[in-house]
Write a protein that holds these residues in place. Structure first.
Motif, PDB file in Angstrom:
ATOM      1  N   THR A 139       1.225  -1.122  -0.337  1.00 27.68           N
ATOM      2  CA  THR A 139      -0.078  -0.176  -0.066  1.00 27.68           C
ATOM      3  C   THR A 139       1.022   1.220  -0.057  1.00 27.68           C
ATOM      4  O   THR A 139       0.359   2.637  -0.412  1.00 27.68           O
ATOM      5  N   PHE A 140       1.899   1.274   0.374  1.00 26.40           N
ATOM      6  CA  PHE A 140       2.936   2.617   0.573  1.00 26.40           C
ATOM      7  C   PHE A 140       2.976   3.787  -0.828  1.00 26.40           C
ATOM      8  O   PHE A 140       3.364   4.657  -0.989  1.00 26.40           O
ATOM      9  N   PRO A 141       2.768   2.751  -2.184  1.00 29.74           N
ATOM     10  CA  PRO A 141       2.832   3.409  -3.188  1.00 29.74           C
ATOM     11  C   PRO A 141       2.058   4.494  -3.793  1.00 29.74           C
ATOM     12  O   PRO A 141       1.661   4.943  -4.178  1.00 29.74           O
ATOM     13  N   PHE A 142       0.976   4.140  -2.433  1.00 29.96           N
ATOM     14  CA  PHE A 142      -0.951   4.374  -3.046  1.00 29.96           C
ATOM     15  C   PHE A 142      -0.136   5.899  -2.255  1.00 29.96           C
ATOM     16  O   PHE A 142      -1.658   5.872  -2.118  1.00 29.96           O
ATOM     17  N   ARG A 143       0.650   6.440  -1.238  1.00 30.34           N
ATOM     18  CA  ARG A 143       0.237   6.814   0.108  1.00 30.34           C
ATOM     19  C   ARG A 143       0.255   8.696   0.209  1.00 30.34           C
ATOM     20  O   ARG A 143      -0.831   8.792   0.774  1.00 30.34           O
ATOM     21  N   ASN A 144       0.151   8.782  -1.706  1.00 28.58           N
ATOM     22  CA  ASN A 144       0.049  10.449  -1.992  1.00 28.58           C
ATOM     23  C   ASN A 144      -1.002  10.879  -2.633  1.00 28.58           C
ATOM     24  O   ASN A 144      -1.870   9.530  -3.828  1.00 28.58           O
ATOM     25  N   ALA A 145      -1.797  12.055  -2.017  1.00 26.95           N
ATOM     26  CA  ALA A 145      -3.320  12.028  -2.544  1.00 26.95           C
ATOM     27  C   ALA A 145      -2.961  13.537  -3.643  1.00 26.95           C
ATOM     28  O   ALA A 145      -1.962  13.920  -2.333  1.00 26.95           O
ATOM     29  N   LEU A 146      -3.250  13.888  -3.683  1.00 24.51           N
ATOM     30  CA  LEU A 146      -3.435  14.650  -4.904  1.00 24.51           C
ATOM     31  C   LEU A 146      -4.947  16.137  -5.013  1.00 24.51           C
ATOM     32  O   LEU A 146      -5.431  14.662  -5.843  1.00 24.51           O
ATOM     33  N   TRP A 147      -5.341  16.751  -4.249  1.00 27.59           N
ATOM     34  CA  TRP A 147      -5.665  17.624  -4.693  1.00 27.59           C
ATOM     35  C   TRP A 147      -5.817  18.704  -4.987  1.00 27.59           C
ATOM     36  O   TRP A 147      -5.136  19.926  -5.077  1.00 27.59           O
ATOM     37  N   VAL A 148      -6.861  18.661  -6.609  1.00 31.35           N
ATOM     38  CA  VAL A 148      -6.379  19.870  -7.927  1.00 31.35           C
ATOM     39  C   VAL A 148      -7.933  20.592  -7.629  1.00 31.35           C
ATOM     40  O   VAL A 148      -8.951  20.777  -7.870  1.00 31.35           O
ATOM     41  N   LEU A 149      -7.041  22.266  -7.564  1.00 33.32           N
ATOM     42  CA  LEU A 149      -8.215  23.657  -7.358  1.00 33.32           C
ATOM     43  C   LEU A 149      -7.923  24.286  -8.838  1.00 33.32           C
ATOM     44  O   LEU A 149      -7.283  24.649  -8.930  1.00 33.32           O
ATOM     45  N   PRO A 150      -8.706  23.831 -10.008  1.00 35.47           N
ATOM     46  CA  PRO A 150      -8.258  25.176 -10.896  1.00 35.47           C
ATOM     47  C   PRO A 150      -9.452  26.453 -10.499  1.00 35.47           C
ATOM     48  O   PRO A 150     -10.355  26.461 -10.332  1.00 35.47           O
ATOM     49  N   LEU A 151      -8.272  26.636 -10.081  1.00 33.30           N
ATOM     50  CA  LEU A 151      -8.965  28.415 -10.020  1.00 33.30           C
ATOM     51  C   LEU A 151      -9.763  29.105 -10.374  1.00 33.30           C
ATOM     52  O   LEU A 151     -10.294  29.860 -10.066  1.00 33.30           O
ATOM     53  N   ASP A 152      -9.978  29.076 -11.826  1.00 38.07           N
ATOM     54  CA  ASP A 152     -11.403  29.645 -13.131  1.00 38.07           C
ATOM     55  C   ASP A 152     -12.704  29.122 -11.579  1.00 38.07           C
ATOM     56  O   ASP A 152     -13.708  29.755 -13.185  1.00 38.07           O
ATOM     57  N   ALA A 153     -12.533  27.511 -12.120  1.00 39.78           N
ATOM     58  CA  ALA A 153     -13.630  26.349 -11.905  1.00 39.78           C
ATOM     59  C   ALA A 153     -13.844  26.221 -10.807  1.00 39.78           C
ATOM     60  O   ALA A 153     -13.686  24.743 -10.567  1.00 39.78           O
ATOM     61  N   PRO A 154     -13.731  26.501  -9.357  1.00 39.45           N
ATOM     62  CA  PRO A 154     -12.957  26.264  -8.171  1.00 39.45           C
ATOM     63  C   PRO A 154     -13.932  24.962  -8.225  1.00 39.45           C
ATOM     64  O   PRO A 154     -14.088  23.594  -6.969  1.00 39.45           O
ATOM     65  N   ALA A 155     -15.174  25.135  -7.974  1.00 39.86           N
ATOM     66  CA  ALA A 155     -16.723  23.858  -8.283  1.00 39.86           C
ATOM     67  C   ALA A 155     -15.856  22.627  -8.966  1.00 39.86           C
ATOM     68  O   ALA A 155     -16.553  21.417  -8.931  1.00 39.86           O
ATOM     69  N   LYS A 156     -14.622  22.564  -9.854  1.00 39.21           N
ATOM     70  CA  LYS A 156     -14.279  21.563 -10.264  1.00 39.21           C
ATOM     71  C   LYS A 156     -13.004  20.565  -9.842  1.00 39.21           C
ATOM     72  O   LYS A 156     -12.535  19.800  -9.744  1.00 39.21           O
ATOM     73  N   ALA A 157     -12.900  21.141  -8.319  1.00 42.33           N
ATOM     74  CA  ALA A 157     -11.827  20.644  -7.307  1.00 42.33           C
ATOM     75  C   ALA A 157     -11.951  19.101  -7.980  1.00 42.33           C
ATOM     76  O   ALA A 157     -13.299  18.627  -7.669  1.00 42.33           O
ATOM     77  N   SER A 158     -11.043  18.486  -7.620  1.00 48.08           N
ATOM     78  CA  SER A 158     -10.486  17.309  -8.240  1.00 48.08           C
ATOM     79  C   SER A 158      -9.417  16.076  -7.329  1.00 48.08           C
ATOM     80  O   SER A 158      -8.551  16.722  -6.430  1.00 48.08           O
ATOM     81  N   LEU A 159     -10.143  14.811  -6.422  1.00 46.50           N
ATOM     82  CA  LEU A 159      -8.874  14.697  -5.451  1.00 46.50           C
ATOM     83  C   LEU A 159      -8.481  12.743  -6.511  1.00 46.50           C
ATOM     84  O   LEU A 159      -9.452  12.856  -6.892  1.00 46.50           O
ATOM     85  N   TRP A 160      -7.735  12.722  -6.252  1.00 48.28           N
ATOM     86  CA  TRP A 160      -6.776  11.795  -6.977  1.00 48.28           C
ATOM     87  C   TRP A 160      -5.456  10.834  -6.191  1.00 48.28           C
ATOM     88  O   TRP A 160      -5.449  12.059  -5.738  1.00 48.28           O
ATOM     89  N   LEU A 161      -5.656   9.512  -6.564  1.00 48.47           N
ATOM     90  CA  LEU A 161      -5.511   8.691  -5.412  1.00 48.47           C
ATOM     91  C   LEU A 161      -3.890   8.559  -6.460  1.00 48.47           C
ATOM     92  O   LEU A 161      -4.114   8.217  -7.945  1.00 48.47           O
ATOM     93  N   LEU A 162      -2.736   8.942  -5.898  1.00 46.76           N
ATOM     94  CA  LEU A 162      -1.334   8.674  -7.224  1.00 46.76           C
ATOM     95  C   LEU A 162      -0.941   7.340  -6.874  1.00 46.76           C
ATOM     96  O   LEU A 162      -0.487   6.699  -5.542  1.00 46.76           O
ATOM     97  N   ASP A 163      -0.351   7.164  -7.947  1.00 42.48           N
ATOM     98  CA  ASP A 163       0.207   4.974  -7.914  1.00 42.48           C
ATOM     99  C   ASP A 163       1.369   5.626  -8.469  1.00 42.48           C
ATOM    100  O   ASP A 163       1.880   6.032  -9.583  1.00 42.48           O
ATOM    101  N   ALA A 164       2.913   5.605  -6.875  1.00 39.47           N
ATOM    102  CA  ALA A 164       4.090   5.229  -7.007  1.00 39.47           C
ATOM    103  C   ALA A 164       4.783   3.905  -7.615  1.00 39.47           C
ATOM    104  O   ALA A 164       6.000   3.760  -7.636  1.00 39.47           O
ATOM    105  N   ARG A 165       4.018   3.060  -8.219  1.00 36.06           N
ATOM    106  CA  ARG A 165       4.547   1.745  -8.393  1.00 36.06           C
ATOM    107  C   ARG A 165       5.234   1.435  -9.334  1.00 36.06           C
ATOM    108  O   ARG A 165       4.640   2.516 -10.912  1.00 36.06           O
ATOM    109  N   GLU A 166       6.315   1.003  -9.370  1.00 36.73           N
ATOM    110  CA  GLU A 166       6.958   1.012 -11.338  1.00 36.73           C
ATOM    111  C   GLU A 166       5.892   0.540 -12.398  1.00 36.73           C
ATOM    112  O   GLU A 166       5.868  -1.206 -11.253  1.00 36.73           O
TER     113      GLU A 166
END
Length: 122
Positions: free
Chosen positions: A81-108
């Protein structure tokens, strides 16, 4: 809703984000407790990078000494599970209602691993 409540809710959302691996996240000083803010004005976007499993206990599976912050950590390192420990929340500054949450896959050989972790790319 005030800004503080929004970010508290965001941390709770990241901790509850199920992901594909069974990674369990708690809000604590050893696990998830902070995020890094990145703003790119050229792309008009802001992002928060969250790290879970910040200080797993030192063990044969995780032999790294991370200093006093790691002392008494209850977190057991889990390589699957360690390669999935990072999450990225992205906020488009011109469309804040479209914020999204992404789980990053750091596996080779994921793009995250290739661009950020691959020792041959340094």
């Amino acid at each position: 809703m005030c800004l503080r409540q929004y970010f508290v809710g965001l941390f709770h959302s990241v901790a509850a984000f199920p992901g594909p691996t069974g990674l369990r996240v708690s809000l604590s000083r050893y696990d998830l407790y902070h995020a890094h803010l990145v703003v790119n004005r050229d792309l008009d976007v802001a992002a928060l990078l969250f790290h879970a499993m910040e200080y797993p206990q030192q063990s044969p599976a995780f032999p790294h000494n991370l200093g006093f912050c790691q002392a008494d950590s209850p977190l057991v390192f889990q390589p699957a599970t360690f390669p999935f420990r990072n999450a990225l929340w992205v906020l488009p500054l011109d469309a804040p209602a479209k914020a999204s949450l992404w789980l990053l896959d750091a596996r080779e050989p994921s793009i995250v691993w290739e661009q950020l972790l691959n020792p041959w790319n340094r």
